[in-house]
Design an enzyme around this catalytic site. Structure first.
Site: not given
Ligand code: XIL
Length: 387
Positions: A178, A221, A257, A286, A288
């Site tokens: 990020e 990422n 996400h 990641e 979802d």
């Molecule tokens: C999130 C986790 O799922 C949580 O448990 C934590 O409190 C905050 O981070 N992008 C990312 C991940 O790269 O590391 C994040 O994970 C979600 C967004």
């Protein structure tokens, strides 16, 4: 490893007339679909050769504020499904600075080691997450009064120690997480490393990681980079500059996400393909798909079908890009998902409900994988990891 990808990468590098810094030796060779691990009917069994199906391993972060014990170490049912269904795991929080670095002089590898050991016992890849980020850093670091020289040494020590500890055991590292804003500007304010050390620190982080583990694939990422847009354009440009300078960058990954409030990012495949064309690996790391919950909290049948469709489209985008070799969901059960904690009024974002019942999204992923495996469009054995 990925002979085809490396040749493409070598050609790209040759065209730019720079030496290519590709992983020097193969990462651990897991038999992901060995019958010992991949029981019929599971996602990992359904996956075509060369594609790993991953999940985040729940623990740390938001879990610490919930009224349940650590999921990974305490929930037997959770662990059994984690081992059965997936051929790759990503520590959700357990390799973040906040977790690994209680103080400047200490490392706490307990939980990270447990995850890597678990993965090895179950024939799973590991995606390391993450080394250089603006978030979830310990207070001693963010609030410390360090000189630029000290900060550089702190980062160098961290990357060398952490990546070195797992040399040959972690397949892909999210080296930089990020680093751009949505308009494609480097995060020069909230990212301590870029703010204090300048943008050149990004290349150094990749170089240090490569020195510590020449076999690991090193990734950028981010979220919001699913589509071709200003943010993914910024990565596309940066990566080309770094490759031209011979910096060991091997991959670009989109977090994915998604929220059903917004349309599916329809240029996802095109976007992955343009990074693939640069000779990079790609991954969805990641995934979802969250939704607004109706009164009573239960999703409707239609919502679940739309969700399944989003998951399936994300998977297909990856499957259609030859070097996209890792599809990871950010948790597999709504019981432990980060979504309700971070997105008010939204939830139900994963492929299993709170009682581990499989949702339509699970079955959509599985049948898409099976179709891919059996319809002749399966990857040639030399694509992806070629395992
Ligand atoms: C999130 C986790 O799922 C949580 O448990 C934590 O409190 C905050 O981070 N992008 C990312 C991940 O790269 O590391 C994040 O994970 C979600 C967004």
């Amino acid at each position: 490893m990925k002979p085809v990808r490396l040749i493409t990468a070598a050609l790209t590098a040759a065209a730019l007339s720079v030496p290519l810094a590709a992983p020097a030796s193969a990462a651990p060779d897991h038999d992901h679909d060995h019958p010992r691990y991949a029981k019929p009917g599971t996602l990992r069994w359904a996956a075509p050769e060369g594609l790993v199906i991953g999940t985040a391993v729940a623990g740390g972060g938001h879990h610490l504020e919930q009224d349940y014990p650590d999921p990974f170490t305490s929930d037997g049912r959770y662990r059994r499904i984690l081992a059965r269904e997936f051929s790759s795991v990503s520590p959700e929080n357990q390799m973040k600075w906040e977790y690994l670095r209680p103080t400047r002089d200490e490392y706490d590898f307990g939980m990270a080691d447990a995850i890597v050991d678990f993965a090895e016992r179950h024939g799973q890849d590991v995606r390391g997450h993450t080394l250089l980020w603006h978030s979830q850093n310990p207070e001693w670091l963010e609030e410390g009064d360090f000189t630029a020289e000290e900060l550089r040494e702190i980062l160098h020590d961290h990357i060398t120690t952490v990546v070195g500890r797992y040399e040959g055991r972690i397949d892909q590292w999210d080296v930089a997480n990020e680093i751009f804003t949505s308009s494609g500007e480097l995060r020069t304010e909230d990212n301590i490393w870029i703010r204090e050390l300048g943008p050149g620190i990004i290349a150094d982080a990749f170089r240090w990681a490569h020195e510590a583990d020449p076999s690991a694939e090193l990734y950028f990422n981010d979220y919001g980079v699913e589509d071709v847009n200003a943010k993914s354009d910024a990565y596309h440009e940066l990566v080309q500059e770094l490759l031209a300078d011979g910096v060991p960058v091997h991959g670009f990954s989109a977090q994915v996400h998604l929220s059903m409030q917004y349309p599916f990012p329809s240029s996802l495949e095109e976007n992955l393909q343009r990074f693939d064309d640069l000779g990079l690996g790609t991954a969805l790391t990641e995934v979802d798909v969250r939704m607004r919950l109706p009164e009573g909290g239960e999703p409707t049948g239609e919502q679940l079908r739309t969700q399944a469709d989003y998951y399936e489209r994300a998977l297909n985008a990856c499957v259609n890009v030859e070097g996209c070799d890792s599809f990871t969901i950010w948790g597999f059960t709504d019981r432990y998902s980060w979504v309700p904690v971070f997105f008010e009024g939204e939830g139900e974002a994963t492929v299993m409900d709170e009682d581990f019942h499989r949702k339509p999204a699970y079955f959509a992923l599985r049948s898409s994988l099976l179709e891919e495996k059996s319809d002749g469009h399966g990857r040639p054995p030399w694509a992806g990891h070629g395992r």
